[in-house]
Design an enzyme around this catalytic site. Structure first.
Site, PDB file in Angstrom:
ATOM      1  N   CYS A 135       0.815  -1.216   0.000  1.00  0.00           N
ATOM      2  CA  CYS A 135       0.000   0.000   0.000  1.00  0.00           C
ATOM      3  C   CYS A 135       0.844   1.258   0.000  1.00  0.00           C
ATOM      4  CB  CYS A 135      -0.943  -0.006   1.196  1.00  0.00           C
ATOM      5  SG  CYS A 135      -0.110  -0.227   2.788  1.00  0.00           S
ATOM      6  N   HIS A 287      -1.467   1.091   7.577  1.00  0.00           N
ATOM      7  CA  HIS A 287      -1.932   1.039   6.191  1.00  0.00           C
ATOM      8  C   HIS A 287      -1.762   2.420   5.574  1.00  0.00           C
ATOM      9  CE1 HIS A 287      -4.061  -0.383   2.720  1.00  0.00           C
ATOM     10  NE2 HIS A 287      -5.091   0.423   2.895  1.00  0.00           N
ATOM     11  N   ASN A 307      -8.188   4.187  -1.707  1.00  0.00           N
ATOM     12  CA  ASN A 307      -7.539   2.975  -1.234  1.00  0.00           C
ATOM     13  C   ASN A 307      -6.904   2.250  -2.422  1.00  0.00           C
ATOM     14  OD1 ASN A 307      -6.700   1.032   0.576  1.00  0.00           O
ATOM     15  ND2 ASN A 307      -8.742   0.537   1.318  1.00  0.00           N
TER      16      ASN A 307
END
Length: 341
Positions: A135, A287, A307
């Protein structure tokens, strides 16, 4: 008339269209969690487990993509405690390329703003990191790609959106743990020192912990035949971290999206729509995501967040997050660099 009758008969023959169903391969996304969430006074909706696109990952894969197991979340928590500035009393900006904080020009911040709307040609599509804790790489290249496109447009050049390579960061940046995670601001510093190639030159290879995304660095050649190897860079000293909601809003409004680090909880995997706020479940770790705007619904102020779990998850790959959610700490810091154009 006979065609109408035929269509009517076909409608009787075939069952109604249903939402796509996925195999349940992990214990994190389950009916008990969904029922518990629905029993709360949520500002967001959840998937049925079989309709959740993340249910197809096993427990190890899901925890890796959710929480980057190679990054110590306790160090991240301490990081936020030391540097977060929830008061937002002084709007500061260092967007001029210096790491030294400078007072921002007086800018009236709107109550709601979506960078995608005013800069549509420059917003990269939602990507899917797959079975890899990458990520941080997707957040960094999304911010770099969007800002580079916007800078070209400001300079009266056509807004040429090019998506740069997360794989470059995974394979070549020694300050990451590849599919087990990495630090976002070190990714931007990598862009300063070594640059980044395009996604077309080095496509992302979906992977597990030791899978294809862990391939060796290709320092001077493209992995795709026929592509020209060329690096684009961030300006020296332009990789910065800013703190506080008002500063982050100001930066997005004037220059573009920022990457941010959040503490991810397992209930986020169930998010379908609405304004997310951590409600249940355990911490999975850190994250990285991208803030592209903000808004207000009733009395709830929220961030608009991009995201990297594919466009089938959430609101077409995005989610909205409650700004007062002190558990996730999303939006307490923002990271970016200034691309050279």
């Amino acid at each position: 008339m006979k065609y109408i009758i035929l269509l009517f008969l076909l409608a009787l023959t075939y069952p109604p269209l249903q939402a796509k169903r996925y195999p349940l391969r992990n214990k994190i996304i389950n009916k008990k969690m969904v029922d518990e969430l629905r029993s709360k006074n949520l500002t967001w909706t959840v998937y049925e487990p079989e309709e959740n696109p993340l249910s197809q990952y096993n427990d190890t894969e899901l925890m890796r993509m959710l929480g980057m197991p190679g990054i110590d979340i306790n160090e991240v928590r301490q990081y936020f405690i030391e540097y977060s500035d929830p008061s937002d009393k002084n709007i500061m900006s260092n967007s001029l390329g210096s790491n030294e904080m400078r007072p921002a020009r007086s800018v009236v911040l709107p109550g709601d703003y979506d960078w995608r709307t005013s800069n549509n040609p420059c917003m990269p599509q939602v990507q899917d990191q797959g079975r890899c804790g990458s990520c941080y790489a997707f957040a960094a290249v999304t911010v770099f790609s969007a800002r580079r496109c916007a800078l070209l447009a400001k300079g009266n050049s056509p807004p040429n959106l090019i998506f740069y390579s997360p794989q470059d960061l995974l394979s070549c940046n020694i300050h990451t743990k590849m599919c087990d995670g990495g630090i976002i601001d070190l990714s931007f510093r990598y862009f300063e020192d070594f640059g980044v190639v395009t996604q077309a030159c080095q496509p992302y290879l979906e992977s597990g912990n030791a899978g294809s995304a862990s391939q060796e660095c290709r320092p001077s050649t493209c992995s795709t035949h026929g592509q020209i190897f060329q690096k684009e860079y961030c300006k020296r000293g332009s990789s910065v971290i800013i703190y506080g909601r008002e500063r982050i809003k100001h930066e997005i409004l004037t220059n573009g999206p920022v990457a941010t680090f959040m503490e991810a909880f397992t209930d986020l995997t169930n998010y379908r729509s609405g304004i997310y706020k951590h409600t249940s479940g355990t911490s999975a770790g850190g994250h990285a995501v991208v803030i592209v705007g903000w808004g207000v619904s009733g009395s709830v102020n929220f961030w608009i967040v991009k995201n990297s779990w594919g466009h089938l998850w959430g609101e077409n790959g995005y989610f909205r997050s409650d700004m007062t959610d002190d558990k996730t700490k999303l939006g307490q810091s923002g990271m970016y660099c200034i691309p050279e154009v």
